[in-house]
Design an enzyme around this catalytic site. Structure first.
Site, PDB file in Angstrom:
ATOM      1  N   SER A  20      36.298  36.786  27.799  1.00  5.70           N
ATOM      2  CA  SER A  20      34.873  37.057  27.581  1.00  5.70           C
ATOM      3  C   SER A  20      34.587  38.563  27.641  1.00  5.70           C
ATOM      4  O   SER A  20      33.707  39.062  26.934  1.00  5.70           O
ATOM      5  CB  SER A  20      34.000  36.292  28.572  1.00  5.70           C
ATOM      6  OG  SER A  20      34.203  36.757  29.877  1.00  5.70           O
ATOM      7  N   HIS A 113      37.232  45.051  37.520  1.00  4.65           N
ATOM      8  CA  HIS A 113      37.536  44.217  38.688  1.00  4.65           C
ATOM      9  C   HIS A 113      36.235  43.646  39.243  1.00  4.65           C
ATOM     10  O   HIS A 113      35.248  44.369  39.371  1.00  4.65           O
ATOM     11  CB  HIS A 113      38.249  45.063  39.750  1.00  4.65           C
ATOM     12  CG  HIS A 113      38.658  44.275  40.941  1.00  4.65           C
ATOM     13  ND1 HIS A 113      39.750  43.428  40.930  1.00  4.65           N
ATOM     14  CD2 HIS A 113      38.099  44.160  42.179  1.00  4.65           C
ATOM     15  CE1 HIS A 113      39.857  42.840  42.110  1.00  4.65           C
ATOM     16  NE2 HIS A 113      38.863  43.269  42.886  1.00  4.65           N
TER      17      HIS A 113
HETATM   18  C1  GRF Z   1      36.949  38.902  35.067  1.00  7.94           C
HETATM   19  O1  GRF Z   1      36.169  38.538  36.165  1.00  7.94           O
HETATM   20  C2  GRF Z   1      37.730  40.144  35.372  1.00  7.94           C
HETATM   21  O2  GRF Z   1      37.045  41.064  36.147  1.00  7.94           O
HETATM   22  C3  GRF Z   1      38.858  39.547  36.157  1.00  7.94           C
HETATM   23  O3  GRF Z   1      39.198  38.374  35.460  1.00  7.94           O
HETATM   24  C4  GRF Z   1      38.034  37.880  34.800  1.00  7.94           C
HETATM   25  C5  GRF Z   1      38.397  37.762  33.357  1.00  7.94           C
HETATM   26  O4  GRF Z   1      37.417  37.187  32.586  1.00  7.94           O
HETATM   27  N1  GRF Z   1      39.894  40.481  36.408  1.00  7.94           N
HETATM   28  P1  GRF Z   1      37.546  37.171  30.985  1.00  7.94           P
HETATM   29  O5  GRF Z   1      38.961  36.723  30.628  1.00  7.94           O
HETATM   30  O6  GRF Z   1      37.243  38.525  30.455  1.00  7.94           O
HETATM   31  O7  GRF Z   1      36.532  36.146  30.552  1.00  7.94           O
END
Ligand code: GRF
Length: 191
Positions: A20, A113
């Site tokens: 996402s 993060h």
């Molecule tokens: C996000 O919360 C990012 O910060 C973490 O993993 C999640 C990934 O979400 N490291 P997406 O794959 O971008 O939807």
């Protein structure tokens, strides 16, 4: 590094899952004034949903097996060089890049993060935040260095934790902010 005046910076996004954040960066990059363009997506997981997103937007994507880290990183470096990639964005990429890879790539690497770094580095962030009864949490975009979640902070967004917050609700709330923050951070470093 080139600025966006004239040419956008060729960027690769590393993912492992849903993607996402990848989608939010792609959406932003369609704006003429956004400083980067996504030229490649790399995943260590061949079932990552984010790969379908890359396909939908006609962005070249690669899956490389991570069983052998050196092998994975060498494959990536070859492809990045070939495509003249000058920026990497980690977006839900669940592996740690080696010191050698970071040095050999030689350009900026960003990561997002889901906590207010330097607090709550590492995995299971939301669970730990709630357990500690924190009043606030949030998300952080930072430069990647060989030590996990410790590079210089570029941008942060703080959110208030509700009384009846649970892991899922916190994750949804923060992810929504991540989507805005990543593009904001990218704009800020190339302005
Ligand atoms: C996000 O919360 C990012 O910060 C973490 O993993 C999640 C990934 O979400 N490291 P997406 O794959 O971008 O939807």
């Amino acid at each position: 590094m080139e600025n966006f005046s004239g040419r956008k910076i060729s960027t690769c996004v590393f993912i492992s899952g849903y993607g996402s954040n990848l989608k939010s960066i792609i959406d932003s990059s369609r704006d003429y004034s956004f400083p980067i363009t996504i030229k490649l997506v790399i995943s260590n997981n061949k079932n990552a949903k984010g790969l379908a997103c890359a396909r939908k937007y006609n962005i070249p994507f690669k899956f490389y097996n991570y069983k052998n880290k050196i092998h994975f990183e060498n494959k990536c470096l070859t492809e990045l060089k070939k495509r003249r990639i000058k920026l990497l964005c980690m977006a839900g990429f669940m592996r740690i890049l080696s010191k050698n890879f970071i040095k050999n790539f030689g350009y900026k690497i960003l990561n997002i993060h889901p906590s207010l770094l330097p607090k709550f580095k590492g995995l299971n962030t939301h669970k730990r935040v709630l357990k500690q009864k924190e009043k606030y949490s949030g998300c952080t975009v930072h430069y990647v260095t060989p030590d996990v979640d410790t590079g210089e902070i570029i941008s942060q967004k703080k959110i208030l934790i509700d009384k009846n917050e649970n892991e899922k609700s916190l994750q949804i709330k923060i992810l929504k902010q991540e989507h805005k923050l990543y593009s904001k951070a990218i704009r800020s470093i190339f302005k």
